[in-house]
Design a protein around this motif. Structure first.
Motif, short mmCIF file in Angstrom:
data_model
loop_
_atom_site.label_atom_id
_atom_site.label_comp_id
_atom_site.label_asym_id
_atom_site.label_seq_id
_atom_site.Cartn_x
_atom_site.Cartn_y
_atom_site.Cartn_z
N PRO A 190 0.81 -1.23 0.00
CA PRO A 190 0.00 0.00 0.00
C PRO A 190 0.84 1.28 0.00
CG PRO A 190 0.04 -0.95 2.19
CD PRO A 190 0.80 -1.90 1.31
N ASP A 216 9.40 2.38 -10.80
CA ASP A 216 8.28 2.69 -9.89
C ASP A 216 7.04 2.72 -10.76
OD1 ASP A 216 6.31 3.90 -8.40
OD2 ASP A 216 7.55 5.59 -7.75
N LEU A 258 4.30 5.50 -10.98
CA LEU A 258 4.47 6.70 -11.81
C LEU A 258 3.70 6.60 -13.12
CD1 LEU A 258 8.28 7.51 -11.34
CD2 LEU A 258 6.31 8.67 -10.27
N ALA A 265 -4.64 8.86 -10.00
CA ALA A 265 -3.99 7.60 -10.41
C ALA A 265 -4.81 6.41 -9.96
CB ALA A 265 -2.59 7.53 -9.80
N SER A 266 -5.30 6.45 -8.72
CA SER A 266 -6.04 5.28 -8.23
C SER A 266 -7.40 5.16 -8.91
CB SER A 266 -6.14 5.29 -6.70
OG SER A 266 -7.19 6.11 -6.26
N ASP A 300 0.52 -4.80 -8.20
CA ASP A 300 0.18 -6.09 -8.84
C ASP A 300 1.38 -6.71 -9.52
OD1 ASP A 300 0.53 -4.16 -10.81
OD2 ASP A 300 -1.06 -4.96 -12.09
N ASP A 342 -7.76 0.45 -4.13
CA ASP A 342 -6.75 -0.45 -4.69
C ASP A 342 -7.02 -1.91 -4.34
OD1 ASP A 342 -5.44 1.70 -5.80
OD2 ASP A 342 -3.86 1.79 -4.30
N ARG A 366 -10.74 -3.23 -6.14
CA ARG A 366 -11.06 -3.23 -7.56
C ARG A 366 -11.03 -4.67 -8.11
NH1 ARG A 366 -5.50 -0.36 -8.41
NH2 ARG A 366 -4.18 -2.19 -8.57
O1 CDP Z 1 3.64 6.18 -3.76
P1 CDP Z 1 2.33 5.54 -3.40
O2 CDP Z 1 2.52 4.14 -2.87
O3 CDP Z 1 1.47 6.39 -2.58
O4 CDP Z 1 1.49 5.40 -4.76
P2 CDP Z 1 1.98 4.89 -6.16
O5 CDP Z 1 2.74 3.61 -6.03
O6 CDP Z 1 2.64 5.99 -6.87
O7 CDP Z 1 0.61 4.52 -6.89
C1 CDP Z 1 -0.40 5.47 -7.15
C2 CDP Z 1 -1.67 4.70 -7.50
O8 CDP Z 1 -1.44 4.01 -8.73
C3 CDP Z 1 -2.04 3.61 -6.50
O9 CDP Z 1 -2.88 4.07 -5.47
C4 CDP Z 1 -2.75 2.59 -7.38
O10 CDP Z 1 -4.12 2.90 -7.54
C5 CDP Z 1 -2.09 2.75 -8.73
N1 CDP Z 1 -1.14 1.66 -9.02
C6 CDP Z 1 -1.65 0.46 -9.48
O11 CDP Z 1 -2.86 0.31 -9.57
N2 CDP Z 1 -0.82 -0.55 -9.83
C7 CDP Z 1 0.51 -0.41 -9.71
N3 CDP Z 1 1.31 -1.42 -10.08
C8 CDP Z 1 1.05 0.80 -9.21
C9 CDP Z 1 0.19 1.82 -8.86
#
Ligand code: CDP
Ligand code: CDP
Length: 202
Positions: free
Chosen positions: A10, A32, A35, A77-78, A110, A163, A166
């Motif tokens: 998370p 990452d 991004l 993003a989410s 994922d 997250d 879904r």
């Molecule tokens: O940095 P933080 O962990 O807060 O967020 P992030 O990794 O930058 O991801 C932003 C959003 O992108 C997440 O809340 C997910 O909804 C989505 N995400 C995803 O669905 N699948 C991934 N492999 C990475 C991010």
């Protein structure tokens, strides 16, 4: 030879910090993946349709990662991340990155379950929502954002729920992932545990 380290978990659990350290230690490349979703979210906020935006990402979209790390873009993003066609459009790039020669670390939600189920090492990095909100608050304040603990905690909880709930590629620890709860760990301790887990498979 490829070697993939999948790091999921998370928001603000420490995935990025651990991934960068593991990549530096073993000489692996790091992606990452958050991004990518953030870049699509930013394009949506600018008025583009998310599916078209996901298909149109260029390196330019990722050229200034710090600009993507705002609360509004995280939320966007989410929201785009629940759309199956958005996830599908980002799949090949992530899979190719995972299999590049010389080793790769990918962090996201994922990676161990969908992007790279055959990853050599899978970690699920987590921490309590309160600890994660404290960490994210510190980061946002350091970057000059005017916000407070209650707002950041609410953002973290609503994003966690979206997250995890879904239908497509929910945030989930793979059955063969090692869970690392960093709530009571220093960064050095968390990094050392991750490096040990990767070292054991090298
Ligand atoms: O940095 P933080 O962990 O807060 O967020 P992030 O990794 O930058 O991801 C932003 C959003 O992108 C997440 O809340 C997910 O909804 C989505 N995400 C995803 O669905 N699948 C991934 N492999 C990475 C991010
Ligand atoms: O990538 P993710 O959103 O999971 O987290 P991060 O960006 O690596 O870490 C969020 C913040 O928590 C950073 O400011 C880290 O320095 C901090 N952190 C920490 O205080 N203790 C840890 N054990 C791990 C990270």
């Amino acid at each position: 030879m490829s070697f993939t380290v999948a790091i999921d978990g998370p928001a603000a659990a420490g995935k990025g910090t651990i991934s960068r350290a593991v990549a530096a230690h073993f000489g692996f490349a790091h992606l990452d993946t958050g991004l990518l979703y953030r870049a699509v979210g930013r394009r949506m906020l600018a008025g583009e349709a998310p599916i078209a935006a996901a298909g149109a990402l260029t390196p330019e979209d990722l050229s200034d990662p710090d600009a993507l790390r705002t609360a509004a873009i995280a939320e966007a993003a989410s929201k785009v991340a629940v759309i199956p066609e958005v996830r599908a459009a980002l799949l090949d790039f992530q899979r190719a990155f995972a299999r590049r020669a010389g080793g790769a670390v990918l962090d996201g939600r994922d990676i161990g379950t969908v992007i790279c189920p055959e990853a050599e090492v899978k970690l699920f990095v987590t921490a309590s929502p309160e600890v994660r909100a404290e960490r994210r608050l510190k980061e946002l304040r350091a970057a000059g954002h005017d916000t407070d603990y209650a707002t950041v905690l609410a953002d973290v909880l609503s994003r966690d729920a979206r997250d995890a709930e879904r239908a497509t590629a929910p945030m989930l620890a793979a059955a063969d992932a090692l869970t690392l709860d960093t709530s009571a760990m220093t960064i050095d301790e968390a990094v050392a545990a991750a490096i040990a887990a990767v070292g054991a498979r090298r």
